[in-house]
Motif scaffolding. Structure first.
Motif, PDB file in Angstrom:
ATOM      1  N   GLN A 513      -8.115  24.178 -35.350  1.00 20.62           N
ATOM      2  CA  GLN A 513      -9.360  23.747 -34.710  1.00 20.62           C
ATOM      3  C   GLN A 513      -9.610  24.607 -33.463  1.00 20.62           C
ATOM      4  N   LEU A 520     -11.965  19.112 -28.552  1.00 19.72           N
ATOM      5  CA  LEU A 520     -10.548  18.804 -28.779  1.00 19.72           C
ATOM      6  C   LEU A 520     -10.183  17.417 -28.254  1.00 19.72           C
ATOM      7  N   VAL A 525      -6.635  15.594 -29.318  1.00 22.22           N
ATOM      8  CA  VAL A 525      -5.619  16.596 -28.973  1.00 22.22           C
ATOM      9  C   VAL A 525      -5.197  16.395 -27.519  1.00 22.22           C
ATOM     10  N   ALA A 547      -6.259  24.302 -31.302  1.00 20.49           N
ATOM     11  CA  ALA A 547      -5.203  23.342 -31.665  1.00 20.49           C
ATOM     12  C   ALA A 547      -4.810  23.585 -33.120  1.00 20.49           C
ATOM     13  N   PHE A 552      -1.987  21.197 -29.166  1.00 18.00           N
ATOM     14  CA  PHE A 552      -2.642  22.243 -28.381  1.00 18.00           C
ATOM     15  C   PHE A 552      -1.817  23.532 -28.450  1.00 18.00           C
TER      16      PHE A 552
END
Length: 741
Positions: A513, A520, A525, A547, A552
């Motif tokens: 991602q 995020l 995340v 991520a 992360f």
């Protein structure tokens, strides 16, 4: 509205040009007419009611000929025109030589005895003395018969010009001298010392010499265009299936495959399909550093191939090539008058009739009121006619414009008109679009920080692989970074893009991602405590986070970097006394960061594309003359609204069409050069006009005998003719100083 261009023949001075312009402007369907004396061209704007034949007949009726430039513009035709000008210049040189062969002995015969110089014994006979002078003078006037044909024709048609002044002045001297010769033959020997043969012949010689020097200097003013027109080769290597054959460049067609070897120039525009090389494009952009070209990149006609052999596919030919369009733009600019020329035009329109009246009144006043002899009055009459010079007034502006536009073209600066050049010199405020003008106009990866043990390259490969499915400029920046690092992209699956948030895809069954901080966070995340994006944002950069499987991985920043030359260009513009404003649709923080980097204090941010023209109006409402500099479609309305619209040559065609000035190099340094050139040009035009006015204001009264009235010298008609010729030459030579700016 349609624009037509005609070549005008028969013009010899500013009065001629204004007569043609006036007649053309009176024709039905003609909305606007402009004649450029320096280029000898008539440019008109017409509507549907216009008839070219009627215009040509009307202009022919006042003694001039028009030849419409039809069939499309081409470099080949431009080269033919250059050859014709060279031939005309050579013909003028022959006229000077033959006239001097006759005039110099005549001057010696007529003036030698007065200066104590010996004469052959056979000339001591009075009859022989005057008849030899008559014979030599007749030869000179025969060589200069064009002055009399044009001069008297235009006089009788009610449009007297410079030739009319020469014809009347020298004609009067010649006829009076024939009368004097007859008196000598009748035994009135004292008439032998009151002849004006040498004056008539020497004036014609000086005018021939002046016209030749003027034409030669004018030829120098178009040297830049001549150089450009000769850049494209006459022949090209056309690649067939099994062979290569040499063909004429004019026969190439779009889609042809052409080969160019090192040391040769590209004949037309195209796209490289095989090979790579370094190409010298300095004649187009003014940039001396060769540019690396490879498959898929564009090349221009006239640019020089330096290192490798390449094949390329023809995309533009003839008048459509960039080189042809540049030459056409420069020629169009030379045809359009700057506003500063208006005063000189108004004066030149009434100049010749005024001089005729002044010559008659002065000679009559000396004869009837001053009690002078007929010879003295005639001398005054001739001197006034031949010293007057509307040519210097008519050449003051167009010659400077020709040199300036040509010099600009050599440096990649395309000025589209005379008014634009004059307006640029007077600009007070410059509005600079940010993207593509101050900055490169292309997103670049500037920073990357990884929170795992992996290398930056491995993370960049994953980022670029995911982003390769996106068309977003930021995505393209990451892909470009991977390509520059010679990294091979990985296969991706299940790509999804969420507008304004980010993208995701799977690589080796791992979910990657990439997107904004908010994206995020919404995806759950967990972000590290030492993550600091604020410092990047203060520098005008856009941050992205990555991520993998919900963990992360990295943070990176992309930005549209400031061009390397922008900061120095901004400093130079400030030294020129200009007020600089950064105009952008970006948010305040980004705009301010860019402005701080280059040294611009005033920033107008978050401006919608449709509001840029309104911003130009705001500064104009404050009484400021504004230049707008941009490169995008959204800048076009503002470019039109400003006194001077400046487009980057690296921008869109729409922006370049809307602009008054195009900087081919796409660099603000060129804007600095353009402003300096425009100011120098305007200064030289003012100098030319000043000296042209002063020359006539001082010269004509002296010729009328003003100094003689107070015990000073009387102006000899021969010296008057020399002064008249040199006045035009001096104006052109002064304009040529711009070639070294």
């Amino acid at each position: 509205m349609e624009e037509k261009v005609y070549q005008v023949s028969g013009m010899t001075c500013a009065s001629c040009a204004l007569t043609v312009e006036k007649i053309a402007g009176q024709q039905e369907g003609v909305q606007e007419a402009q004649v450029n004396l320096a280029t000898e061209k008539l440019t008109i704007r017409t509507n549907t009611d216009f008839e070219s034949a009627a215009l040509e007949e009307a202009v022919s009726g006042v003694g001039y000929q028009l030849e419409v430039q039809e069939g499309g513009w081409s470099i080949e035709q431009h080269q033919i025109d250059d050859e014709q000008k060279e031939a005309h210049l050579e013909n003028q040189k022959r006229e000077v030589i033959w006239t001097s062969i006759l005039a110099v002995p005549l001057l010696y015969i007529a003036m030698g005895s007065m200066m104590g110089l010996p004469l052959p014994n056979w000339l001591s006979e009075p009859a022989t003395f005057v008849l030899v002078q008559l014979l030599l003078t007749t030869g000179v006037l025969w060589l200069g018969r064009g002055f009399y044909q044009r001069g008297f024709r235009n006089l009788f048609k009610g449009h007297p010009n410079m030739d009319s002044l020469i014809a009347i002045g020298t004609g009067a001297a010649y006829l009076y001298s024939i009368y004097g010769s007859w008196q000598v033959l009748q035994g009135q020997l004292h008439f032998a010392h009151h002849l004006y043969f040498e004056s008539a012949a020497t004036i014609v010689f000086f005018i021939f010499l002046g016209k030749y020097l003027e034409a030669r200097a004018k030829h120098q003013t178009s040297r830049a265009l001549q150089g450009l027109s000769q850049l494209a080769p006459q022949e090209a290597m056309l690649v067939k299936e099994d062979r290569v054959e040499v063909v004429a460049t004019k026969d190439l067609q779009v889609g042809d495959r052409v080969r160019v070897v090192p040391g040769e120039s590209f004949p037309v525009d195209g796209e490289i399909i095989s090979g790579e090389s370094y190409v010298d494009e300095s004649m187009m952009t003014g940039e001396s550093v060769p540019v690396h070209k490879q498959v898929g990149e564009e090349v221009w006609a006239g640019s020089l191939n330096q290192t490798g052999s390449v094949d390329y596919r023809v995309t533009k030919v003839g008048a459509e090539t960039m080189l042809s369009q540049i030459i056409q733009l420069v020629e169009a600019a030379q045809a359009k008058k700057a506003p500063i020329a208006a005063l000189a035009d108004r004066i030149a329109l009434y100049f010749v009739p005024t001089v005729l009246i002044a010559a008659v009144l002065a000679s009559l006043a000396w004869y009837f009121i001053g009690g002078a002899s007929l010879e003295f009055a005639l001398s005054i009459f001739i001197a006034v006619l031949v010293i007057a010079c509307p040519c210097a007034l008519g050449l003051a502006t167009p010659t400077a414009m020709m040199v300036a536009t040509g010099r600009g073209a050599e440096k990649g600066i395309l000025l589209k008109s005379g008014p634009a050049l004059e307006s640029l010199a007077n600009v007070e405020t410059v509005l600079l679009d940010k993207t593509g003008t101050v900055t490169a106009g292309k997103m670049t990866l500037t920073d990357m920080k990884v929170w795992t043990q992996e290398s930056d390259e491995s993370i960049l490969v994953q980022l670029a692989s995911v982003e390769s499915r996106s068309e977003h400029p930021i995505a393209q920046a990451l892909v470009q970074a991977a390509e520059e690092a010679n990294l091979d992209l990985l296969p991706v699956e299940d790509f999804k893009a969420q507008v304004g948030r980010g993208v995701e895809a799977k690589i080796d069954n791992q979910l990657i991602q990439v997107g904004t901080l908010r994206y995020l966070e919404e995806e759950g995340v967990s972000l590290p405590e030492d993550l600091d994006l604020l410092s990047w944002e203060k520098m005008g950069k856009t941050s992205l986070l990555m991520a993998r499987d919900g963990q992360f991985v990295a943070a990176l920043a992309v930005a549209d970097p400031v061009k390397e030359t922008s900061a120095q260009a901004i400093r130079d513009l400030k030294e020129l006394g200009l007020n600089l404003v950064l105009l952008t649709g970006d948010k305040e923080e980004t705009a301010r960061a860019i402005a701080n980097q280059v040294g611009i204090e005033e920033v107008v941010s978050q401006v919608l594309p449709q509001d840029k023209a309104a911003q130009v109006e705001n500064y104009q409402a404050k009484g400021q003359s504004v230049a707008m500099v941009g490169d995008g479609i959204n800048d076009a309305p503002a470019l039109v609204q400003a006194e001077v619209g400046v487009a980057m040559g690296t921008g869109t065609d729409i922006a370049m069409d809307a602009a008054d000035l195009v900087l081919l190099q796409g660099d603000l340094v060129s804007l600095v050069d353009a402003i300096r050139l425009s100011r120098s040009t305007l200064r030289i035009i003012k100098e030319n006009l000043f000296w042209a006015f002063i020359y006539n204001v001082i010269g004509i009264p002296i010729a009328m005998g003003l100094l003689y009235l107070f015990g000073g010298p009387l102006l000899n008609p021969m010296l008057a003719g020399l002064a008249m010729s040199l006045s035009s030459v001096s104006v052109v030579l002064n304009a040529l100083r711009l070639r070294f700016k």
